[in-house]
Design a protein around this motif. Structure first.
Motif, PDB file in Angstrom:
ATOM      1  N   SER A 108       5.464  -1.242   1.995  1.00 21.52           N
ATOM      2  CA  SER A 108       6.920  -1.343   2.122  1.00 21.52           C
ATOM      3  C   SER A 108       7.536   0.037   2.358  1.00 21.52           C
ATOM      4  O   SER A 108       8.563   0.163   2.993  1.00 21.52           O
ATOM      5  CB  SER A 108       7.523  -1.939   0.846  1.00 21.52           C
ATOM      6  N   ASP A 109       6.887   1.087   1.841  1.00 21.56           N
ATOM      7  CA  ASP A 109       7.470   2.435   1.808  1.00 21.56           C
ATOM      8  C   ASP A 109       8.846   2.372   1.126  1.00 21.56           C
ATOM      9  O   ASP A 109       9.772   3.096   1.484  1.00 21.56           O
ATOM     10  CB  ASP A 109       7.573   3.034   3.220  1.00 21.56           C
ATOM     11  N   GLY A 110       8.935   1.479   0.128  1.00 25.85           N
ATOM     12  CA  GLY A 110      10.198   1.308  -0.589  1.00 25.85           C
ATOM     13  C   GLY A 110      10.599   2.576  -1.330  1.00 25.85           C
ATOM     14  O   GLY A 110       9.786   3.187  -2.016  1.00 25.85           O
ATOM     15  N   HIS A 111      11.872   2.964  -1.140  1.00 28.23           N
ATOM     16  CA  HIS A 111      12.387   4.182  -1.782  1.00 28.23           C
ATOM     17  C   HIS A 111      13.461   3.898  -2.832  1.00 28.23           C
ATOM     18  O   HIS A 111      13.755   4.746  -3.654  1.00 28.23           O
ATOM     19  CB  HIS A 111      12.990   5.122  -0.727  1.00 28.23           C
ATOM     20  N   ASN A 112      14.107   2.725  -2.732  1.00 26.41           N
ATOM     21  CA  ASN A 112      15.223   2.446  -3.651  1.00 26.41           C
ATOM     22  C   ASN A 112      15.476   0.936  -3.728  1.00 26.41           C
ATOM     23  O   ASN A 112      14.740   0.143  -3.131  1.00 26.41           O
ATOM     24  CB  ASN A 112      16.477   3.214  -3.193  1.00 26.41           C
ATOM     25  N   LEU A 125      -1.196   8.445  -3.635  1.00 25.98           N
ATOM     26  CA  LEU A 125      -0.277   9.530  -3.253  1.00 25.98           C
ATOM     27  C   LEU A 125       0.042   9.343  -1.785  1.00 25.98           C
ATOM     28  O   LEU A 125      -0.730   8.720  -1.055  1.00 25.98           O
ATOM     29  CB  LEU A 125      -0.959  10.900  -3.367  1.00 25.98           C
ATOM     30  N   GLU A 126       1.149   9.914  -1.347  1.00 25.95           N
ATOM     31  CA  GLU A 126       1.393  10.055   0.087  1.00 25.95           C
ATOM     32  C   GLU A 126       1.337  11.558   0.342  1.00 25.95           C
ATOM     33  O   GLU A 126       2.278  12.287   0.017  1.00 25.95           O
ATOM     34  CB  GLU A 126       2.768   9.491   0.477  1.00 25.95           C
ATOM     35  N   VAL A 127       0.187  11.994   0.872  1.00 22.75           N
ATOM     36  CA  VAL A 127      -0.076  13.427   1.004  1.00 22.75           C
ATOM     37  C   VAL A 127       0.421  13.918   2.364  1.00 22.75           C
ATOM     38  O   VAL A 127       0.070  13.335   3.394  1.00 22.75           O
ATOM     39  CB  VAL A 127      -1.594  13.705   0.872  1.00 22.75           C
ATOM     40  N   PHE A 177       0.788  -1.239   0.000  1.00 22.14           N
ATOM     41  CA  PHE A 177       0.000   0.000   0.000  1.00 22.14           C
ATOM     42  C   PHE A 177       0.822   1.291   0.000  1.00 22.14           C
ATOM     43  O   PHE A 177       0.251   2.373   0.050  1.00 22.14           O
ATOM     44  CB  PHE A 177      -0.948   0.020   1.215  1.00 22.14           C
ATOM     45  N   HIS A 178       2.139   1.165  -0.019  1.00 24.17           N
ATOM     46  CA  HIS A 178       2.945   2.390   0.097  1.00 24.17           C
ATOM     47  C   HIS A 178       4.294   2.174  -0.576  1.00 24.17           C
ATOM     48  O   HIS A 178       5.101   1.380  -0.103  1.00 24.17           O
ATOM     49  CB  HIS A 178       3.113   2.702   1.591  1.00 24.17           C
ATOM     50  N   SER A 179       4.522   2.890  -1.684  1.00 17.65           N
ATOM     51  CA  SER A 179       5.818   2.743  -2.352  1.00 17.65           C
ATOM     52  C   SER A 179       6.185   3.997  -3.135  1.00 17.65           C
ATOM     53  O   SER A 179       5.320   4.769  -3.547  1.00 17.65           O
ATOM     54  CB  SER A 179       5.782   1.559  -3.320  1.00 17.65           C
ATOM     55  N   HIS A 180       7.471   4.160  -3.314  1.00 18.53           N
ATOM     56  CA  HIS A 180       7.991   5.288  -4.102  1.00 18.53           C
ATOM     57  C   HIS A 180       8.709   4.727  -5.331  1.00 18.53           C
ATOM     58  O   HIS A 180       9.865   5.045  -5.580  1.00 18.53           O
ATOM     59  CB  HIS A 180       8.889   6.159  -3.223  1.00 18.53           C
ATOM     60  N   VAL A 181       7.975   3.874  -6.064  1.00 19.60           N
ATOM     61  CA  VAL A 181       8.576   3.223  -7.239  1.00 19.60           C
ATOM     62  C   VAL A 181       8.458   4.065  -8.513  1.00 19.60           C
ATOM     63  O   VAL A 181       9.095   3.743  -9.520  1.00 19.60           O
ATOM     64  CB  VAL A 181       7.967   1.812  -7.519  1.00 19.60           C
ATOM     65  N   ALA A 216      -0.292   7.465   7.504  1.00 23.51           N
ATOM     66  CA  ALA A 216       0.897   6.706   7.093  1.00 23.51           C
ATOM     67  C   ALA A 216       1.831   6.490   8.285  1.00 23.51           C
ATOM     68  O   ALA A 216       2.045   7.398   9.094  1.00 23.51           O
ATOM     69  CB  ALA A 216       1.640   7.460   5.987  1.00 23.51           C
ATOM     70  N   HIS A 217       2.365   5.324   8.395  1.00 23.17           N
ATOM     71  CA  HIS A 217       3.348   4.891   9.408  1.00 23.17           C
ATOM     72  C   HIS A 217       3.321   5.651  10.757  1.00 23.17           C
ATOM     73  O   HIS A 217       4.314   6.290  11.140  1.00 23.17           O
ATOM     74  CB  HIS A 217       4.771   4.892   8.841  1.00 23.17           C
ATOM     75  N   PRO A 218       2.198   5.540  11.504  1.00 22.32           N
ATOM     76  CA  PRO A 218       2.115   6.220  12.816  1.00 22.32           C
ATOM     77  C   PRO A 218       3.180   5.718  13.797  1.00 22.32           C
ATOM     78  O   PRO A 218       3.553   6.434  14.734  1.00 22.32           O
ATOM     79  CB  PRO A 218       0.713   5.870  13.319  1.00 22.32           C
ATOM     80  N   PRO A 256       3.797   8.491  -4.635  1.00 20.52           N
ATOM     81  CA  PRO A 256       4.843   9.502  -4.439  1.00 20.52           C
ATOM     82  C   PRO A 256       4.404  10.565  -3.431  1.00 20.52           C
ATOM     83  O   PRO A 256       3.203  10.749  -3.185  1.00 20.52           O
ATOM     84  CB  PRO A 256       5.010  10.112  -5.836  1.00 20.52           C
ATOM     85  N   HIS A 257       5.377  11.264  -2.876  1.00 16.02           N
ATOM     86  CA  HIS A 257       5.072  12.348  -1.936  1.00 16.02           C
ATOM     87  C   HIS A 257       4.324  13.470  -2.638  1.00 16.02           C
ATOM     88  O   HIS A 257       4.637  13.826  -3.777  1.00 16.02           O
ATOM     89  CB  HIS A 257       6.371  12.949  -1.377  1.00 16.02           C
ATOM     90  N   PHE A 258       3.351  14.038  -1.927  1.00 21.12           N
ATOM     91  CA  PHE A 258       2.709  15.283  -2.369  1.00 21.12           C
ATOM     92  C   PHE A 258       2.820  16.241  -1.189  1.00 21.12           C
ATOM     93  O   PHE A 258       2.198  16.049  -0.146  1.00 21.12           O
ATOM     94  CB  PHE A 258       1.226  15.055  -2.724  1.00 21.12           C
TER      95      PHE A 258
HETATM   96 FE   FE2 Z   1       6.573   7.143   1.950  1.00 21.06          FE
END
Ligand code: FE2
Length: 254
Positions: free
Chosen positions: A190-194, A76-78, A4-8, A132-134, A41-43
């Protein structure tokens, strides 16, 4: 399984820096057993905005590059901001799959006083905020009641799988385990960034949830498609260690 969370999405934020890196990250997702990946992606208002048009162009080109290997879902990750209800009305921010569940992040160091009010205003507009990730927020770590209130008000919460495997340190890991045992988490990412240390790993975190709280694991597995499809879900009851005062306690003291 859904991430549910990625920066791919390449070259839009501090996530993937190239299409090659994105391919590595997606290959990792496939090895992890991920069938659907949310592209979030981040907003960040006036700092890191992406227009809906640009997002869709990039999303569609990512989708065609990936073909049938994995299902991609919009999102989005707002970053929290008092203007979010206005931005939503102007269709400048959007939820998962263009539906009502919207991933929203707070600053890591504190809990803005307007958070509950903004979430309430978004709910009035039909949005269901997903925090997101509290488990990584310092104020919530000190005072979990903040998260309990948010969930009791009708919002959901997303955990990073890496929080349960020690990626962010022992304190976050312990707190993440506590949130899982209290049924305070509804989706996992995952909040994968790389393609390095912050890759799209998710399997071990989910396994940890299965061990710690099998009921919650089943709830997560049984409701993830509903969340993607914008269907309302009935969240699990919060398990609190706080003893509820009863009439019997009153008489016992006499
Ligand atoms: Fe994130």
């Amino acid at each position: 399984m859904i991430d549910f969370h990625s920066h791919v999405m390449p070259e839009v934020d501090d996530g993937s820096r190239s299409m090659d890196m994105t391919m590595d990250m997606i290959n990792n997702s496939l090895e992890q057993g991920v069938e659907y990946i949310c592209v979030t992606p981040h907003f960040i208002t006036s700092e890191h905005e992406i227009s809906h048009e640009e997002y869709l162009n990039r999303f569609n080109s990512l989708k065609s590059s990936l073909g049938s290997r994995i299902n991609v879902i919009q999102g989005l990750e707002v970053y929290i901001n008092p203007e979010l209800p206005e931005l939503y009305k102007e269709s400048r921010i959007w939820g998962y799959n263009g539906k009502q569940y919207m991933l929203i992040e707070l600053p890591m160091q504190h809990y803005p006083i307007y958070t509950d009010k903004i979430f309430y205003e978004l709910r009035l507009l039909g949005v269901i905020p997903v925090l997101a990730h509290p488990e990584r927020n310092l104020s919530i770590m000190k005072n979990p009641e903040l998260l309990i209130n948010i969930i009791e008000q009708g919002n959901l919460a997303q955990m990073n799988s890496g929080s349960l495997t020690g990626l962010y340190g022992t304190e976050v890991k312990k707190f993440a385990e506590k949130l899982i045992s209290m049924n305070l988490i509804h989706i996992v990412g995952s909040d994968g960034h790389n393609n390095g240390k912050r890759n799209t790993d998710i399997k071990d975190g989910l396994e940890r949830i299965k061990t710690l709280n099998s009921y919650l694991y089943k709830w997560i597995s049984g409701n993830e498609m509903k969340i993607v499809n914008g269907i309302e879900v009935e969240v699990p009851d919060i398990i609190s260690n706080k003893k509820k005062k009863s009439l019997f306690d009153f008489f016992r003291k006499k």
